[in-house]
Enzyme design. Structure first.
Site, PDB file in Angstrom:
ATOM      1  N   ARG A  59     -16.997 -12.549  -2.260  1.00 56.34           N
ATOM      2  CA  ARG A  59     -16.841 -11.660  -1.094  1.00 56.34           C
ATOM      3  C   ARG A  59     -16.689 -12.500   0.180  1.00 56.34           C
ATOM      4  O   ARG A  59     -16.055 -12.080   1.149  1.00 56.34           O
ATOM      5  CB  ARG A  59     -18.030 -10.690  -0.967  1.00 56.34           C
ATOM      6  N   TYR A 112       1.590   4.046  12.607  1.00 54.77           N
ATOM      7  CA  TYR A 112       1.274   4.434  11.228  1.00 54.77           C
ATOM      8  C   TYR A 112       0.045   5.366  11.222  1.00 54.77           C
ATOM      9  O   TYR A 112      -0.947   5.093  11.916  1.00 54.77           O
ATOM     10  CB  TYR A 112       1.005   3.159  10.418  1.00 54.77           C
ATOM     11  N   ASP A 184       1.146  -4.879  14.382  1.00 52.62           N
ATOM     12  CA  ASP A 184       1.323  -4.587  12.961  1.00 52.62           C
ATOM     13  C   ASP A 184       2.779  -4.923  12.640  1.00 52.62           C
ATOM     14  O   ASP A 184       3.698  -4.237  13.092  1.00 52.62           O
ATOM     15  CB  ASP A 184       1.014  -3.106  12.706  1.00 52.62           C
ATOM     16  N   LYS A 209       3.214  -3.862   1.038  1.00 47.11           N
ATOM     17  CA  LYS A 209       4.628  -3.575   1.261  1.00 47.11           C
ATOM     18  C   LYS A 209       5.469  -4.825   0.981  1.00 47.11           C
ATOM     19  O   LYS A 209       5.490  -5.284  -0.140  1.00 47.11           O
ATOM     20  CB  LYS A 209       4.810  -3.027   2.680  1.00 47.11           C
TER      21      LYS A 209
HETATM   22  C1  LIG Z   1       1.207   1.027   4.631  1.00 46.61           C
HETATM   23  C2  LIG Z   1       0.991   0.619   6.040  1.00 46.61           C
HETATM   24  C3  LIG Z   1      -0.295   0.311   6.523  1.00 46.61           C
HETATM   25  C4  LIG Z   1      -1.540   0.462   5.675  1.00 46.61           C
HETATM   26  O1  LIG Z   1      -1.564  -0.427   4.621  1.00 46.61           O
HETATM   27  P1  LIG Z   1      -2.288  -0.115   3.197  1.00 46.61           P
HETATM   28  O2  LIG Z   1      -2.044  -1.381   2.459  1.00 46.61           O
HETATM   29  O3  LIG Z   1      -1.632   1.076   2.613  1.00 46.61           O
HETATM   30  O4  LIG Z   1      -3.733   0.114   3.493  1.00 46.61           O
HETATM   31  C5  LIG Z   1      -0.397  -0.133   7.824  1.00 46.61           C
HETATM   32  N1  LIG Z   1       0.671  -0.235   8.637  1.00 46.61           N
HETATM   33  C6  LIG Z   1       1.916   0.073   8.217  1.00 46.61           C
HETATM   34  C7  LIG Z   1       3.071  -0.062   9.156  1.00 46.61           C
HETATM   35  C8  LIG Z   1       2.134   0.518   6.910  1.00 46.61           C
HETATM   36  O5  LIG Z   1       3.359   0.826   6.504  1.00 46.61           O
END
Ligand SMILES: *Cc1c(COP(=O)(O)O)cnc(C)c1O
Length: 396
Positions: A59, A112, A184, A209
């Site tokens: 962890r 998001y 992000d 992603k």
């Molecule tokens: C999917 C996504 C997230 C969240 O990520 P997870 O891995 O699903 O928790 C945050 N920001 C953007 C732009 C996303 O497409």
């Protein structure tokens, strides 16, 4: 060769590699272990708060996870990076670490849904506060900043409407007002934009992603200065949102083809966007690579590639979009994005389902809107799939 001189495609393969890894394996091994028999050096690291590189308890840190973190730091041009159990866990730890106690966050109004939920629930419940603002409205943006504001958060490319944030402007404002600029960069990836080099303090990713790239894992990442990442690491350790070593291994495998995949996503995205823009049933297409797109010039200035995300609106209602989705044969109707296979979804049925039609219109989502995550299939095959689905789904 030094990481700072290497090209991104080289960093995807060799970035962050440590000669001191003490291991002859070419590929980072999976340390599938919860615990270690620590050396005195590891005890010292844990005591000093340098947990991520320690061999103590998984962890706190794990060698497989740490190796991928070094590679991500090299790709993002950051001092340090950390992996998390999800993109939301990464964003949650980041916003809590930077805004609490009692801080205020100024956030992009196009964000998001999961990030919005962190701000509206977790941050607010813990005594913080948030103001959403159109980041291109400079007057409103400056008015939103208060003496309690600590963080400015945006997406390099907004989900799902694909507006491109003016990071150089936001960086100037953040410096002037003493705010941490959090970007992000899930949609852009470091192949198209490295926000740290534009002055961002922290980059956050959903590694589920493009970083992972194969729709087979859920994970998140942050990258930034040693000082900021260390504060976020404490939140990861205490909150427990660590990344599993097997997932880290899969992310590493994904990163090796990231530059290659992004090239294919760009070609497919551009081809599909141009096809859709010329189709009589399509009312509007949002794609940074189309000259008709409002932020096309900004995208050309700030992004090295236009990406694989395309948003388009049918000349019709949401139920016509339902029929279109059901007729597609290659593109699969599923949420998420950034994988090798093309995925389609309707923001009105998924990420923006909780909003009224009026609220959706306010953030630029017309009825009959479909989001496409263009995979790496042959662009001609993908266009043929959309062509047959558009021809066969007309409601008489
Ligand atoms: C999917 C996504 C997230 C969240 O990520 P997870 O891995 O699903 O928790 C945050 N920001 C953007 C732009 C996303 O497409």
């Amino acid at each position: 060769m030094n990481d700072h001189q290497s090209k991104l495609s080289t960093l995807c393969i060799h970035g962050g590699r440590r000669s001191s890894q003490g291991d002859s394996a070419v590929v980072t091994p999976i340390y599938q272990t919860s615990t270690f028999v620590p050396d005195p050096e590891d005890y010292a690291k844990v005591e000093a708060g340098e947990t991520a590189d320690s061999r103590f308890y998984s962890r706190y840190g794990n060698p497989t996870v740490a190796a991928v973190e070094h590679r991500i730091a090299a790709l993002e041009a950051a001092d340090e990076a950390r992996l998390f159990s999800s993109g939301n866990a990464a964003m949650h730890a980041s916003l809590m670490a930077l805004a609490l106690p009692g801080g205020h966050v100024v956030a992009a109004d196009k964000l998001y849904g999961g990030t919005r939920a962190i701000l509206d629930h977790c941050l607010t419940d813990a005594g913080g506060s948030v103001t959403y603002v159109d980041l291109d409205d400079h007057e409103a943006l400056r008015a939103a900043v208060t003496p309690a504001t600590r963080v400015l958060v945006c997406e390099s490319i907004a989900n799902p409407t694909l507006e491109v944030s003016d990071i150089p402007y936001l960086e100037t404002l953040a410096r002037e007002q003493g705010l941490a600029l959090v970007v992000d960069a899930t949609y852009a990836t470091p192949i198209h934009q490295r926000p740290i080099t534009l002055g961002a303090d922290l980059v956050v990713h959903s590694a589920s992603k493009y970083y992972g790239g194969h729709s087979d894992l859920v994970a998140g990442a942050v990258a930034g200065s040693r000082e900021i990442v260390s504060r976020i690491t404490t939140w990861r350790m205490n909150g427990g949102g660590c990344c599993d070593p097997h997932v880290a291994f899969l992310i590493d495998r994904g990163i090796k083809t990231l530059a290659l995949r992004m090239g294919a996503h760009n070609r497919g995205g551009q081809a599909l966007a141009e096809f859709l823009e010329g189709h009589s049933r399509v009312r509007r297409v949002n794609y940074p690579g189309l000259p008709s797109f409002a932020h096309h010039d900004r995208a050309r200035e700030l992004l090295k590639g236009m990406g694989g995300m395309v948003l388009f609106s049918l000349d019709g209602e949401d139920d016509e979009a339902d029929i279109l989705l059901s007729r597609l044969r290659l593109a699969l109707p599923a949420p998420s994005l950034g994988g090798v296979e093309s995925l389609v979804c309707q923001p009105a049925r998924t990420s923006h389902a909780k909003m009224s039609e009026q609220e959706r219109l306010a953030v630029g989502i017309l009825p009959g809107t479909i989001r496409v995550s263009v995979g790496i299939e042959d662009p001609g095959d993908l266009i043929a799939d959309f062509e047959q689905a558009l021809a066969g789904s007309v409601i008489e």
